[in-house]
Write a protein that holds these residues in place. Structure first.
Motif, PDB file in Angstrom:
ATOM      1  N   LEU A  92      22.317 -41.714  -0.180  1.00 52.25           N
ATOM      2  CA  LEU A  92      22.951 -40.852  -1.157  1.00 52.25           C
ATOM      3  C   LEU A  92      23.554 -39.719  -0.607  1.00 52.25           C
ATOM      4  CD1 LEU A  92      20.364 -41.363  -4.135  1.00 52.25           C
ATOM      5  CD2 LEU A  92      22.623 -42.237  -3.921  1.00 52.25           C
ATOM      6  N   GLY A  93      23.029 -39.142   0.492  1.00 56.09           N
ATOM      7  CA  GLY A  93      23.698 -38.008   1.134  1.00 56.09           C
ATOM      8  C   GLY A  93      24.947 -38.481   1.750  1.00 56.09           C
ATOM      9  N   ILE A  94      24.878 -39.395   2.324  1.00 58.94           N
ATOM     10  CA  ILE A  94      26.053 -40.001   3.011  1.00 58.94           C
ATOM     11  C   ILE A  94      27.049 -40.295   1.964  1.00 58.94           C
ATOM     12  CG2 ILE A  94      27.120 -42.073   4.260  1.00 58.94           C
ATOM     13  CD1 ILE A  94      24.488 -42.090   5.952  1.00 58.94           C
ATOM     14  N   ALA A  95      26.637 -40.797   0.905  1.00 60.58           N
ATOM     15  CA  ALA A  95      27.621 -41.208  -0.269  1.00 60.58           C
ATOM     16  C   ALA A  95      28.343 -39.658  -0.844  1.00 60.58           C
ATOM     17  CB  ALA A  95      27.133 -41.913  -1.221  1.00 60.58           C
ATOM     18  N   LEU A  96      27.510 -38.698  -0.627  1.00 60.21           N
ATOM     19  CA  LEU A  96      28.049 -37.418  -1.268  1.00 60.21           C
ATOM     20  C   LEU A  96      29.097 -36.898  -0.300  1.00 60.21           C
ATOM     21  CD1 LEU A  96      24.978 -35.681  -2.657  1.00 60.21           C
ATOM     22  CD2 LEU A  96      26.933 -36.541  -3.947  1.00 60.21           C
ATOM     23  N   ARG A 106      34.976 -36.328   0.904  1.00 61.62           N
ATOM     24  CA  ARG A 106      36.355 -36.594   1.802  1.00 61.62           C
ATOM     25  C   ARG A 106      37.481 -37.410   0.797  1.00 61.62           C
ATOM     26  NH1 ARG A 106      33.531 -38.396   7.241  1.00 61.62           N
ATOM     27  NH2 ARG A 106      32.875 -36.189   8.097  1.00 61.62           N
ATOM     28  N   LYS A 107      36.949 -37.401  -0.511  1.00 60.06           N
ATOM     29  CA  LYS A 107      38.040 -38.313  -1.339  1.00 60.06           C
ATOM     30  C   LYS A 107      38.111 -39.477  -1.182  1.00 60.06           C
ATOM     31  CE  LYS A 107      40.239 -33.764  -2.957  1.00 60.06           C
ATOM     32  NZ  LYS A 107      39.345 -33.385  -3.792  1.00 60.06           N
ATOM     33  N   ARG A 108      37.010 -40.010  -0.858  1.00 62.25           N
ATOM     34  CA  ARG A 108      36.861 -41.701  -0.720  1.00 62.25           C
ATOM     35  C   ARG A 108      35.856 -42.253  -1.466  1.00 62.25           C
ATOM     36  NH1 ARG A 108      36.102 -43.462   5.126  1.00 62.25           N
ATOM     37  NH2 ARG A 108      36.531 -45.511   4.432  1.00 62.25           N
TER      38      ARG A 108
END
Length: 147
Positions: free
Chosen positions: A15-19, A24-26
């Motif tokens: 979830l941290g990587i997803a945030l 980065r607007k991806r």
């Protein structure tokens, strides 16, 4: 207990990587990463991880996996042999039965062509469509090249 902790940590890291990815607007990639990171915690909540932990240390479960693996190998082996032979016995018999009338059909049609009045009139109509087919092939090639 340890498996639940590891799954929770993996989910939190995901979830941290997803945030970071969303920052980065991806957003599409971030949503996909979030979905993958929620799977381990969902497995913990449903009890699948506990069941897997109990199964991992059971000799009877491992023997069952071995039997399932052997069954899979046997199925795969028989399928490979069938493909090399050209299908099942039933399929090969059907193919032979279908091939036999086709072999007999040209022999039956050959005498009817030769029963005409000599070779001249009987062969000319047979050659005319061939020329048309040859010209249609040539026309297709020319059209392909824009001529």
């Amino acid at each position: 207990m340890i498996a639940e902790t590891v799954c929770s940590a993996v989910s939190a890291a995901g979830l941290g990587i997803a945030l970071i990815t969303a920052y980065r607007k991806r957003f599409l990639a971030a949503t996909r990463i979030a979905a993958y990171s929620l799977v381990p915690i969902g497995l913990v909540m449903t009890g699948v991880v506990e069941w897997l932990a109990d199964t991992a240390f059971s000799p009877m479960a491992w023997a069952g996996f071995g039997v399932l693996g052997l069954a899979w190998v046997l199925f795969t082996t028989t399928r490979v042999v069938e493909r090399r032979r050209g299908g099942t016995r039933k399929e090969r018999r059907a193919a032979r039965a279908a091939a036999q009338p086709e072999a007999a059909a040209p022999a039956a049609s050959a005498p009817s062509l030769s029963q005409g009045q000599g070779s001249g009139p009987a062969t000319r109509p047979a050659t005319a469509p061939r020329r048309d087919d040859d010209f249609s092939d040539i026309e297709a090639i020319l059209k392909k090249h824009g001529i």
